[in-house]
Design an enzyme around this catalytic site. Structure first.
Site, PDB file in Angstrom:
ATOM      1  N   ILE A  21      -2.763  -1.735   4.373  1.00  0.00           N
ATOM      2  CA  ILE A  21      -4.156  -2.142   4.574  1.00  0.00           C
ATOM      3  C   ILE A  21      -4.591  -1.749   5.980  1.00  0.00           C
ATOM      4  O   ILE A  21      -3.947  -2.129   6.961  1.00  0.00           O
ATOM      5  CB  ILE A  21      -4.309  -3.673   4.457  1.00  0.00           C
ATOM      6  CG1 ILE A  21      -3.477  -4.242   3.313  1.00  0.00           C
ATOM      7  CG2 ILE A  21      -5.760  -4.078   4.399  1.00  0.00           C
ATOM      8  CD1 ILE A  21      -4.028  -4.111   1.955  1.00  0.00           C
ATOM      9  N   CYS A  22      -5.711  -1.030   6.070  1.00  0.00           N
ATOM     10  CA  CYS A  22      -6.299  -0.658   7.354  1.00  0.00           C
ATOM     11  C   CYS A  22      -5.227   0.010   8.232  1.00  0.00           C
ATOM     12  O   CYS A  22      -4.616   0.991   7.819  1.00  0.00           O
ATOM     13  CB  CYS A  22      -6.925  -1.907   7.994  1.00  0.00           C
ATOM     14  SG  CYS A  22      -7.991  -1.549   9.390  1.00  0.00           S
TER      15      CYS A  22
END
Lengths: 355, 413
Positions: free
Chosen positions: B148-149
């Site tokens: 994520i990210c």
């Protein structure tokens, strides 16, 4: 909150305080409006909303009311934001009145907009705190004085000069941030290259180091002050430009017969146009550079301050920052080594089992 | 010219602001009754710890149908409970509900003691150890990784360095190409003296990064949001939803200076990842090594990590099985929005299940006197010590080890 009794007690006291504040504010408000009636004629009216919210928040935040940290912080932001909201409302209300009276003129309205009041709204958005900066400068002055005295008076004249410069800094702020930075630089260079090396400066050792660091730190402080002022100036100017766009948008709506009907609509228009205007600023390379410079300048101040503290704490039986850094480095390297050896060991055991 | 206004109705001011104040007062009971803001409540076991890091395994909700577990790698910035913010806004619960076996890395809160941890330590150290622990527990050679990210960037780098351990790669709102000028953070990072930042703070306070995030939409995030919440103070459920998000936003761990320094310089400032020049320890990251299936998810209205930075990953990887998924919404909506729960999480689960091909653990050929600095070793699973031998792998840089690997792989169960 511990018990219902606590809650009710808090509630009661809050009500009592609010009622008192309300009565006081109402009285002041009446006085304000029986004067010229013009916005900005009396500042008391502008404290109306905060006089309402402060006691509420004080009572909720004093431990009895709110027990959860996130809630406390959130409510603090709610009250802070609603105060900014109220400030904007104060700007909006006469505008609304003018729209109703069909006397609205955007150019005149721009002229009558109180920059100080609008600056307060901007301070809230950007977290600028003029009082904190002032206090920061005062502390810097006191520190400079202290260092001057500790260095056996040799740096006092310089220290006094720099202290005065810091105190006078706000007067330089108006549009000439570089000038103050240069004045500090020049002063520093002059001292460093002439008096500093030729006369009273201790020849060597920690005292010499301290003095040089004080000078370097104050120089950093001046650069930071100048850069930060430039930064704030850009932000305020952009905020003012955004407000003008808001007024133009209001004028356009009037022209089109779709005038802004209530504060909520005005508030949303204000938010949206500000976001757009500031986004345009933030996208520029100039802003990115300036922001980087402000940060860099603040980091330099911080670094030299830490070094100074280390020099003064050197003789005391405390672990210094740089010493802790060394310790952390050793711990980090040892951990890596241990982990590597553990893996080798497990690998070896695994190979023996698998063989 | 006559001023446009000379008087106005003070009653309006009193009335409107008074109403605002009364809304706050009416909501006071709700506000004061909040003793705890519960987040991250999905049941889970702590299965591994190393320094500040914790690795969790989530308890199944019903039957686990997937054979290959997925490791979720969150960013170092902010806390991973965003993925399980509350029961009805939880990607993790959603995946579990679709039969996915879920693990999560929690990087913890670094302190100054951690100031020397490098990007290499995070990826080839901590993350690699977590992957190995899961491989052992699940008795598979390869696992799925979902980043994520910034955690997506880490997962991408990891997959390029250790492709032999990854079955499928899923990236969500992950910055890959840092040359874009679409996002303000990308533009601002170019002029950040990160050497000075790391040197000054050692561990950069979370608040520092937060102030940057708030600057992206300052009027909305500093004013409008808090004015709007006043209308919902009286609704306790809505208030709690708001507070959970507030808690997450401002619960920001510090950033290890050394790691951030390299991440900003090599990625944001020099864009080394897509140029094939990113160096971690003695290894160069080559995105062409990503030969496993890729699901790359981007948000079309992402103001933190713009699509221009996320989408190019599909152009640089070596795999032919690559899917680009457009999520209609913003960065945060990917995790907690209604579309995330209804569409995105099920889509991820389906995509993984379509590629749910487990690779059983293999016996290793005992390595002869491995070099201490160039060997990554897996520990044996505690439950079945005699059944499987540990696998010794050389780093990808070691050509001989790379050639030796297929021999070991031939002894599949």
């Amino acid at each position: 909150m511990n018990t219902t009794t606590d809650y009710l007690e808090t509630w009661f006291k809050t009500q009592e305080t609010i009622t008192k504040s309300w009565l006081d504010s109402s009285k002041k408000m009446q006085e304000a409006f029986t004067g010229s009636g013009k916005v900005g004629a009396d500042t008391d009216i502008f404290n109306l909303y905060s006089s309402w919210t402060k006691p509420i928040f004080d009572s909720l935040g004093k431990g009895k009311g709110i027990s959860e940290d996130t809630v406390k912080e959130t409510m603090s932001k709610v009250f802070g934001s609603t105060n900014a909201y109220a400030r904007l409302y104060e700007i909006w209300l006469p505008l609304f009145k003018a729209i109703q009276d069909k006397s609205f003129n955007p150019d005149t309205w721009k002229d009558t907009l109180d920059p100080a009041k609008y600056q307060e709204v901007m301070n809230k958005v950007w977290g600028f705190n003029p009082e904190a900066l002032e206090e920061f400068n005062k502390q810097a002055s006191r520190l400079a004085e202290m260092f001057g005295k500790n260095a056996e008076q040799f740096a006092n004249p310089w220290s006094e000069a720099i202290t005065k410069n810091i105190a006078a800094a706000p007067q330089f702020f108006e549009g000439h941030p570089e000038s103050i930075m240069n004045s500090f630089h020049n002063l520093f260079r002059a001292f460093d290259s002439t008096v500093g090396t030729a006369f009273h400066v201790p020849q060597m050792g920690k005292d010499r180091e301290k003095v040089e660091l004080v000078l370097r730190w104050l120089d950093d402080l001046a650069v930071y002050t100048a850069k930060n002022t430039e930064y704030q100036h850009v932000m305020y100017a952009t905020g003012q430009a955004a407000m003008e766009k808001v007024i133009e948008a209001v004028a356009q709506k009037i022209k089109e017969g779709t005038e802004v009907k209530d504060f909520s609509e005005f508030f949303n228009l204000w938010i949206d146009l500000n976001e757009k205007t500031f986004y345009a600023l933030f996208q520029t390379d100039e802003f990115s550079k300036l922001q980087g410079q402000v940060l860099d300048a603040s980091l330099n101040v911080r670094q030299h301050f830490f070094k100074l503290m280390e020099l003064y704490l050197y003789d005391f039986p405390v672990a210094l920052r740089s010493e802790m850094d060394d310790l952390y480095k050793t711990v980090y390297e040892l951990k890596k080594k241990v982990k590597s050896l553990e893996k080798q060991l497990k690998n070896k055991v695994g190979q023996e089992v698998g063989a | 010219m006559t001023p446009p206004f000379t008087t106005f109705e003070a009653r309006n001011l009193v009335k409107d602001l008074g109403e605002l104040g009364m809304k706050v007062m009416r909501g006071a009971e709700n506000v004061t009754s909040v003793d705890d803001i519960d987040v991250g409540t999905a049941p889970r076991d702590l299965i591994y710890q190393e320094d500040k890091l914790s690795l969790y395994h989530y308890k199944a909700q019903g039957k686990t149908t997937s054979k290959v577990p997925v490791l979720i790698v969150y960013a170092l910035v902010n806390r991973p409970y965003m993925l399980d913010l509350q029961p009805d806004r939880s990607i993790i619960r959603n995946l579990l509900g679709h039969g996915v076996d879920v693990y999560l890395v929690d990087w913890g809160y670094p302190t100054k003691e951690d100031m020397y941890i490098t990007l290499d330590d995070y990826i080839s150290g901590y993350l690699n150890n977590c992957v190995d622990v899961i491989r052992e527990r699940a008795n598979v050679d390869k696992i799925n990784i979902m980043g994520i990210c910034q955690g997506g960037t880490f997962s991408t780098i990891y997959s390029a360095l250790y492709p032999q351990k990854i079955n499928n790669l899923v990236t969500l709102v992950t910055p890959i190409d840092f040359s874009t000028k679409d996002g303000l953070l990308f533009s601002w990072a170019k002029n950040l003296n990160v050497d000075n930042l790391a040197k000054t703070y050692r561990v950069i306070p979370g608040d520092f990064l937060n102030s940057g995030f708030l600057m992206l939409m300052p009027f909305t995030l500093n004013i409008r949001k808090y004015v709007d919440i006043i209308d919902t103070l009286e609704d306790k459920d809505k208030l709690l939803n708001f507070l959970r998000m507030e808690k997450w936003i401002f619960d920001s761990p510090g950033q290890v200076g050394e790691c951030l320094r390299q991440f900003i310089k090599d990625c944001y400032q020099e864009n080394k990842l897509v140029k094939g020049k990113l160096q971690l320890g003695d290894k160069t990251v080559n995105l062409k090594n990503i030969t496993m299936p890729l699901l790359n998810i981007y948000a079309n209205a992402d103001h933190l990590v713009p699509p221009a930075s996320t989408k190019p990953l599909n152009d640089y990887v070596g795999t032919k099985d690559k899917t680009l998924y457009e999520f209609k919404g913003g960065h945060i909506g990917v995790f907690v929005g209604s579309k995330s729960q209804k569409e995105l999480a099920p889509a991820i689960a389906t995509w993984l299940q379509e590629r749910d091909t487990p690779t059983p653990r293999v016996k290793a050929k005992p390595a002869a006197a491995p070099k201490a600095t160039a060997t990554v070793v897996e520990k044996k699973p505690a439950a079945a010590p005699k059944a499987k031998a540990a696998v010794a792998e050389k780093k990808p840089a070691a050509a001989t080890a790379a050639k030796a690997k297929p021999k070991a792989a031939a002894k599949k169960k």
